[in-house]
Design a protein around this motif. Structure first.
Motif, short mmCIF file in Angstrom:
data_model
loop_
_atom_site.label_atom_id
_atom_site.label_comp_id
_atom_site.label_asym_id
_atom_site.label_seq_id
_atom_site.Cartn_x
_atom_site.Cartn_y
_atom_site.Cartn_z
N ASP A 131 0.40 -1.17 0.27
CA ASP A 131 0.07 0.21 0.15
C ASP A 131 1.20 1.11 0.22
O ASP A 131 0.39 2.19 -0.86
N LEU A 132 1.95 1.47 0.51
CA LEU A 132 2.08 2.15 0.76
C LEU A 132 3.45 2.41 -0.27
O LEU A 132 3.62 3.86 -0.96
N ARG A 133 4.18 1.54 -0.81
CA ARG A 133 4.58 1.96 -2.50
C ARG A 133 3.63 1.81 -3.07
O ARG A 133 3.77 3.11 -4.33
N ILE A 134 2.33 1.81 -3.53
CA ILE A 134 1.19 2.26 -4.36
C ILE A 134 1.51 4.04 -3.83
O ILE A 134 1.05 5.10 -4.95
N LEU A 135 1.16 4.38 -3.04
CA LEU A 135 1.12 5.85 -2.84
C LEU A 135 2.14 6.78 -3.29
O LEU A 135 1.75 7.71 -3.78
N LEU A 193 1.67 6.84 -6.96
CA LEU A 193 0.54 8.13 -7.01
C LEU A 193 0.93 8.85 -7.48
O LEU A 193 0.49 9.57 -7.92
N GLN A 194 1.94 9.64 -6.15
CA GLN A 194 2.40 10.78 -5.34
C GLN A 194 3.06 11.56 -6.80
O GLN A 194 3.10 12.44 -6.76
N ALA A 195 4.46 10.50 -7.32
CA ALA A 195 5.06 10.78 -7.88
C ALA A 195 4.51 10.97 -9.02
O ALA A 195 5.21 12.02 -10.08
N ASP A 196 3.43 10.33 -9.29
CA ASP A 196 2.92 10.39 -10.71
C ASP A 196 1.57 9.82 -11.00
O ASP A 196 1.15 8.54 -11.25
N GLY A 197 0.60 10.75 -10.91
CA GLY A 197 -0.87 10.42 -10.73
C GLY A 197 -1.30 10.06 -12.14
O GLY A 197 -2.44 9.58 -11.99
N VAL A 216 -6.74 13.93 -7.41
CA VAL A 216 -5.60 13.09 -9.05
C VAL A 216 -5.97 14.11 -9.27
O VAL A 216 -6.79 14.38 -9.84
N ARG A 217 -5.30 15.22 -9.80
CA ARG A 217 -4.90 16.81 -10.61
C ARG A 217 -3.73 16.91 -10.93
O ARG A 217 -2.66 16.53 -10.92
N GLU A 227 11.02 30.20 -5.76
CA GLU A 227 10.38 29.15 -5.16
C GLU A 227 11.07 27.89 -5.42
O GLU A 227 11.53 27.44 -5.94
N VAL A 228 11.84 27.55 -4.06
CA VAL A 228 12.94 26.65 -3.77
C VAL A 228 12.24 25.52 -3.73
O VAL A 228 12.61 24.32 -4.55
N ILE A 229 11.04 25.41 -3.09
CA ILE A 229 10.41 24.18 -2.86
C ILE A 229 8.76 24.22 -2.98
O ILE A 229 8.26 25.14 -2.19
N ASP A 230 8.09 24.17 -3.73
CA ASP A 230 6.90 24.07 -3.91
C ASP A 230 5.81 22.70 -3.67
O ASP A 230 5.90 21.92 -4.28
N ASN A 231 4.90 22.99 -2.90
CA ASN A 231 4.32 21.20 -3.09
C ASN A 231 5.08 20.31 -3.26
O ASN A 231 4.57 19.10 -4.11
N ALA A 232 6.40 19.92 -2.25
CA ALA A 232 6.48 18.64 -2.38
C ALA A 232 5.77 17.61 -2.50
O ALA A 232 4.86 17.73 -0.80
N PRO A 233 6.30 16.62 -1.89
CA PRO A 233 5.63 14.97 -1.73
C PRO A 233 5.87 14.49 -0.29
O PRO A 233 6.29 15.37 0.20
N LEU A 234 4.75 13.98 -0.18
CA LEU A 234 4.99 14.16 1.80
C LEU A 234 6.01 13.07 1.61
O LEU A 234 5.91 12.09 0.98
#
Length: 154
Positions: A9-13, A16-20, A54-55, A145-152
């Motif tokens: 599940d964590l790998r899937i998340l 998806l976070q990296a490429d929706g 997802v957007r 903008e150094v970091i914007d909307n970085a993945p969790l």
């Protein structure tokens, strides 16, 4: 992290976070499950609220929204009613990307994208200062903008 999420599940998340836009077949291959199993897991992750949407990420400069401002807002009263009224009003403003209630010198921070400084000046004078309960605002224009909307990270 809730115990019901396993490594798959964590790998899937993370995928998806990296490429929706990544398709189910590709995700299944990367997490070493069948497409059907992967699809069920993804559906469950959505249903249980782990994935809230997802957007596409749009380059703001390409759509003439290249100026980013962070606006600190102080309300004239700190009551549940004044906070609620302000929050309902700010939700109606499409230029506000984020609105966070904060501790410290301000009550809220707003993240706003506009075309340029003149566009922001009009917004500030006609809209932001007219929001219910606003006593004071302080604007910080983002230079880079150094970091914007970085993945969790999880």
């Amino acid at each position: 992290m809730e115990a019901e999420l396993d490594k798959t599940d964590l790998r899937i998340l993370r995928l998806l976070q990296a490429d929706g836009r990544m398709g189910n077949a590709e995700i299944a291959k990367r997490v070493n499950t069948s497409a059907a199993t992967c699809h069920r897991r993804i559906q469950r992750l959505f249903a249980e609220g782990y994935v809230t949407g997802v957007r596409a990420q749009i380059d703001p400069h390409k759509v003439e929204k290249g100026t980013l401002a962070i606006v600190g807002v102080v309300l004239d009263r700190s009551t549940p009613e004044s906070f609620g009224t302000f929050e309902e009003a700010v939700k109606q403003l499409p230029v506000v990307l984020d609105c966070h209630i904060v501790a410290g010198d301000f009550d809220y921070f707003l993240k706003i994208r506009v075309r340029d400084l003149a566009d922001f000046n009009k917004l500030h004078a006609k809209t932001l200062l007219a929001l219910p309960g606003v006593r004071q605002t302080r604007t910080f224009f983002v230079m880079k903008e150094v970091i914007d909307n970085a993945p969790l990270e999880f």
